[in-house]
Motif scaffolding. Structure first.
Motif, mmCIF file in Angstrom:
data_model
loop_
_atom_site.group_PDB
_atom_site.id
_atom_site.type_symbol
_atom_site.label_atom_id
_atom_site.label_comp_id
_atom_site.label_asym_id
_atom_site.label_seq_id
_atom_site.Cartn_x
_atom_site.Cartn_y
_atom_site.Cartn_z
ATOM 1 N N ALA A 87 0.813 -1.213 0.000
ATOM 2 C CA ALA A 87 0.000 0.000 0.000
ATOM 3 C C ALA A 87 0.848 1.265 0.000
ATOM 4 C CB ALA A 87 -0.935 -0.001 1.216
ATOM 5 N N TRP A 88 1.975 1.254 0.733
ATOM 6 C CA TRP A 88 2.772 2.475 0.804
ATOM 7 C C TRP A 88 3.410 2.833 -0.538
ATOM 8 C CZ3 TRP A 88 3.479 -1.411 4.607
ATOM 9 C CH2 TRP A 88 4.389 -2.417 4.260
ATOM 10 N N ASP A 89 3.522 1.858 -1.439
ATOM 11 C CA ASP A 89 4.082 2.137 -2.759
ATOM 12 C C ASP A 89 3.073 2.806 -3.694
ATOM 13 O OD1 ASP A 89 6.654 0.858 -2.305
ATOM 14 O OD2 ASP A 89 5.568 -1.041 -2.377
ATOM 15 N N VAL A 90 1.778 2.619 -3.440
ATOM 16 C CA VAL A 90 0.767 3.053 -4.414
ATOM 17 C C VAL A 90 -0.282 4.018 -3.867
ATOM 18 C CG1 VAL A 90 1.027 0.926 -5.755
ATOM 19 C CG2 VAL A 90 -0.740 1.049 -3.978
ATOM 20 N N ALA A 91 -0.354 4.211 -2.563
ATOM 21 C CA ALA A 91 -1.436 5.023 -1.987
ATOM 22 C C ALA A 91 -1.502 6.407 -2.617
ATOM 23 C CB ALA A 91 -1.260 5.130 -0.472
#
Length: 263
Positions: free
Chosen positions: A212-216
């Protein structure tokens, strides 16, 4: 979340991303001196990653003490809050440590079951992508839109690879794209792959599993730039990661079919 609450966080996120970017850039120029640890196969973390996340969380927590946080390096805190910041302090750490200028600070805000703010900052190129729900997307303040390309033969898809998945399907995806006369790029930063889709440098970005932290941040930016995004939050995507596909609206069905996207 009310519009004014999003607005104040939007402007704060840009300032925080620039501040963390300055800290990261200082470390980038002395990267040979950094302490580095291995988290997994081709997965590194440096003291710079942790220092930047601490700076980001510390500032945002001071400004918005009621908000929650989910960061790549320091984990989760108060994720049941009405608003949760999703943080990758340096997305593209391997590039960062090798001196390749494809890395960035990525901040997304989850509220009302969707990503309502996205900020991605590359300190090397001084490019800041920013978006908030219903207000469009910008690059250094200039409005951006996804690519107008209509065919695969004029398209380039960014792809990523996670060692949590077998290599066979990834190699097959590359073959499928080339057979369709579509070019591909592997940048080493999922966040920048989404950002480049938002401003038309790429026609899309796909990865079979990503966190999630790569795409949020990027999912918000692509959507506000007129792109189409997969349902990343389906199932346990927020905590365990998921497949991601973003693209121009015209090409999304074609990419989805070629790559057998599940969501």
């Amino acid at each position: 979340m009310e519009t004014d609450e999003i607005e104040i966080r939007f402007w704060a996120a840009q300032a925080v991303a620039r501040d963390a970017g300055r800290l990261a850039a200082e470390a980038y120029h002395r990267r040979a001196e950094l302490d580095i640890e291995r988290k997994g196969t081709q997965d590194l973390v440096s003291e710079a990653d942790r220092a930047c996340e601490d700076r980001i969380v510390g500032t945002l927590q001071h400004l918005f003490p009621e908000d929650g946080f989910l960061g790549e390096e320091r984990g989760a805190k108060n994720t049941s809050a009405k608003a949760v910041w999703i943080i990758d302090p340096i997305d593209g750490t391997a590039n960062f440590l090798r001196g390749i200028p494809l890395w960035c600070v990525s901040l997304g805000l989850l509220a009302d079951g969707e990503f309502v703010i996205g900020v991605i900052y590359n300190p090397v190129t001084e490019e800041l992508y920013a978006a908030r729900r219903g207000k469009g997307a910008t690059l250094n303040g200039r409005k951006i839109d996804v690519s107008p390309a209509k065919s695969l033969e004029e398209s380039r898809l960014g792809i990523g690879y996670s060692y949590r998945r077998p290599p066979g399907p990834h190699a097959e995806a590359v073959k499928v794209l080339l057979d369709a006369h579509c070019e591909y790029s592997r940048l080493g930063s999922g966040a920048l792959g989404l950002a480049f889709t938002a401003d038309g440098r790429l026609e899309g970005y796909w990865e079979s599993h990503i966190n999630a932290w790569d795409v949020a941040a990027g999912l918000c930016i692509v959507k506000e730039a007129g792109g189409r995004v997969s349902d990343f939050l389906s199932g346990d995507g927020l905590t365990e990661g998921n497949e991601v596909l973003v693209s121009t609206p015209h090409l999304y069905p074609t990419f989805s079919t070629l790559l057998k996207v599940r969501s």
